[in-house]
Each structure stands twice: as structure tokens, then as C-alpha cells.
Motif scaffolding. Structure first.
Motif: not given
Length: 376
Positions: A5-29
Motif C-alpha cells: 500500500d502507498r500511504i502518507r504518514s508522519l515519521i515520529l521517531r527512528v529508534s536504533a534496535e539490535t535488529r536494525g533501525p525501527q521507524i515509527f509512523l503515525s497518521r493520528a498525531h
């Protein structure tokens, strides 16, 4: 949302995890809605218009407060666009979420009134210490002001940062009449006067027996139908009542076991000492161990609702500064902290501008540093 799916969202934060960077998105913020408006409204992107505040009930309704830094541009009209084209584009992206666009104002009362749109507001009474505001609306506007399931007032509260209490004009009128009757009854009992005299005192703005006892006599004598003799008699009765009340309160304080040292703390009245005793604060040490919220009350969120927890001295309407000062004086009395040093003053010679006459004025010889103040 499915893979691909192609969606628009806000990147809240990017967290460095052991398995790689985790990107947290939000459409409710709320910031997601702000960014959408920045894309649709060139004036926002260019900084001519700013979204000062935003509040959302995602998927249902939202409010934004906007201001224009160019007097020739209407911020609300610019965000709406020609025939609503700009705001409609944002609404479509948010899947039909209704958006109220509100003129932001530096005057907080005006902004609160604007934020409650489309409801009309008759009166606003603000309590700046608790950031709480009482809003009076016409009776027929109550449901509109509150909104479905309280949505309108809730969003307005989030948008402005104030706790908003709404009442109708008839409710306010009933409250005023009740307060008038209560004060009238108080004066009748305390001063042993008839209803007409008591009502005259209330009408002239006297709210408590202390007002009558310690005001300048001419302020009572100037009331229509009163004279100096009447004023003297009323003040005598008021002081006798207060003396009797003080004796009763002191007896109650002693019965509760509140030590004399508590009453010796500057700012603690007899009535406060009784309230402290009823709240199991009976020694200077007990008082020193409190925090301002223990005295003034605080808010807690229970089951999603903001609930007021009463403080020991809730009815005395202490400011945060007054509550802190009482506690600090108790801590000084206990020897837990040192009393803040008194500022020193020295006399200097000077002249009043335009007078040409020598005058003596006082200036502080030293200032207390922020570190010393924090320690005090």
C-alpha cells in the motif's frame, strides 16, 4: 494497511534496535495534520501563516489555531481555500475527519471563545493559577458547546491548554442567586440584622464578615439609608462575631491536637490550622513534609477522565507560591533548611527628574543568586 500500500504518514521517531533501525509512523498525531496543511497551503509553507496549536480526535474531528503574520492575509480563509479546496484536500487524506479552523489570538480568553466554535459564548471567567476557565453559554447552545460525547469541549481544551467547564446562563443565574442568598443569611446571623440590611451589604459588594469588620467606616456609612452610627454598630457586631468564631476555632484546633507551633507559622490562620488537623497534619514537622499539591489538590486521570483530587487546604484557594511559602517556613522552623537571607538596602543620594530637589531613595545592595534562592 497491507504490504505494498502507498500511504502518507508522519515519521515520529527512528529508534536504533539490535535488529536494525525501527521507524515509527503515525497518521493520528496532530503534527501529521499540520504537515498536510503545509503541503496544501503555500502561506504556511512560506511561514506567512503559522499553525499555533492543533488538537485531534483521529478519524472524527480536529481543530487548529492559525495566525497570519501578514495583516493583508486572512489565515482562516487561506487555509480553507477557494470553495474549500485546500481544507477539503486535507479532509480527504484524513478520510473525512472534520476540521475546524480557528483564528489564534494572544488573548487567551478570546482564543478559548474561538476554540469553542461553532457555539456562541456569553461570558468567560478564568482561573489562571489552575489554568481553568468557566465558560457561560446560552441555554440553547449547551449541547453545541459540549459537542457529541463532549468532543467539542474536549478538543477546545486540548487546543488551548485550559481545563474548560461549561455552564448555561440559567445555571449561572441560579448560582448567583444562591450565593446572594447564602451571603444574605450569613450577614443576618453574624450581624443580627434584618434581611433588608443584609441584602444591602451584599449588593454593595461585601462578601464576608471580615469585609464589614475591617473596612473603612465611611464605606459602610455611604450606603444609601446608612449613617456613621449604623456603620459603627455593624462593625462592632462583626468584630464580636469574629472574636467568638476565633475562640471556637482555637478550641477545635486544640481538640484536634494541632500544636501551637503550626499556628505560629506565618500565614497559617486558625481556620487553616483546623483544616490541617482534620487532614492529620498536627505538627510543624507534618507541615514541613507536605508538598504544594497536598494543600491545593491535584488532577489524576482515571478511566480516561481527568479527576480532581481535593487538597487539605482546598477551600482556601492558595496559590502555588503561597502553598510553597508555608511549607518552606515550616522547614525553616524545623531546621531542615536555612532561611533565605534578607536583601540589604543602602541609602543613595539622587534627584527626581525635573524637580531639582535632593531625595533619598533605597536600592538593593545585593541580589540573591538563583542557586541561593533554590537552596532557600
Amino acid at each position: 494497511v497491507r504490504v505494498g500500500d502507498r500511504i502518507r504518514s508522519l515519521i515520529l521517531r527512528v529508534s536504533a534496535e539490535t535488529r536494525g533501525p525501527q521507524i515509527f509512523l503515525s497518521r493520528a498525531h496532530p503534527d501529521f495534520m499540520k504537515k498536510l496543511f503545509a503541503q496544501e497551503v503555500p502561506e504556511i509553507y512560506d511561514g506567512i501563516i503559522e499553525i499555533k496549536a492543533a488538537a485531534r480526535d483521529p478519524g472524527s474531528r480536529a481543530k487548529i489555531g492559525v495566525i497570519s503574520y501578514d495583516s493583508s492575509i486572512d489565515p482562516v480563509g487561506a487555509c480553507v481555500g477557494m470553495r474549500g479546496s485546500r481544507v477539503q484536500a486535507v479532509v480527504n487524506e484524513l478520510q473525512g475527519e472534520k476540521i475546524d479552523i480557528i483564528q489564534w489570538s494572544e488573548d487567551e480568553a478570546t482564543f478559548i471563545v474561538n476554540a469553542l466554535a461553532p457555539a456562541e459564548v456569553s461570558k468567560v471567567v478564568m482561573d489562571e493559577e489552575d489554568e481553568r476557565v468557566e465558560v457561560v453559554v446560552p441555554d440553547e447552545q449547551l449541547s453545541l458547546a459540549i459537542g457529541r460525547r463532549g468532543q467539542n469541549v474536549r478538543l477546545a481544551s486540548q487546543l488551548t491548554g485550559w481545563q474548560i467547564d461549561i455552564m448555561t446562563e440559567s445555571q449561572e443565574s441560579e448560582r448567583r442567586q444562591r450565593e446572594f442568598a447564602e451571603r444574605t443569611a450569613l450577614f443576618q446571623e453574624a450581624l443580627d440584622v434584618d434581611e433588608v440590611i443584609a441584602q444591602l451589604l451584599v449588593t454593595e459588594g461585601f462578601a464576608a464578615v471580615e469585609d464589614v469588620a475591617y473596612v473603612e467606616p465611611h464605606e459602610i456609612a455611604s450606603i444609601e439609608g446608612f449613617d456613621e452610627e449604623t456603620a459603627d454598630e455593624l462593625q462592632t457586631r462583626a468584630r464580636e462575631f469574629l472574636e467568638k468564631e476565633a475562640a471556637e476555632l482555637d478550641a477545635k484546633r486544640k481538640a484536634l491536637g494541632v500544636e501551637d507551633g503550626v499556628l505560629a507559622i506565618e500565614g497559617v490562620t486558625l481556620a487553616m490550622a483546623v483544616a490541617l488537623g482534620e487532614g492529620d497534619v498536627k505538627t510543624v514537622e507534618d507541615l514541613a513534609g507536605l508538598v504544594p499539591d497536598d494543600m491545593r489538590g491535584w488532577f489524576e486521570t482515571k478511566n480516561g477522565e481527568r479527576v480532581r483530587e481535593p487538597g487539605i487546604l482546598e477551600t482556601f484557594n492558595l496559590s502555588p507560591e503561597d502553598a510553597e511559602a508555608l511549607i518552606m517556613r515550616a522547614r525553616v522552623a524545623m531546621g531542615w533548611v536555612e532561611a533565605p537571607p534578607e536583601p540589604e538596602y543602602e541609602e543613595v543620594e539622587g534627584e527626581f527628574e525635573g524637580e531639582g530637589e535632593e531625595a533619598s531613595v533605597e536600592e538593593p545592595a545585593a541580589e540573591i543568586s538563583s542557586e541561593e534562592e533554590a537552596q532557600g
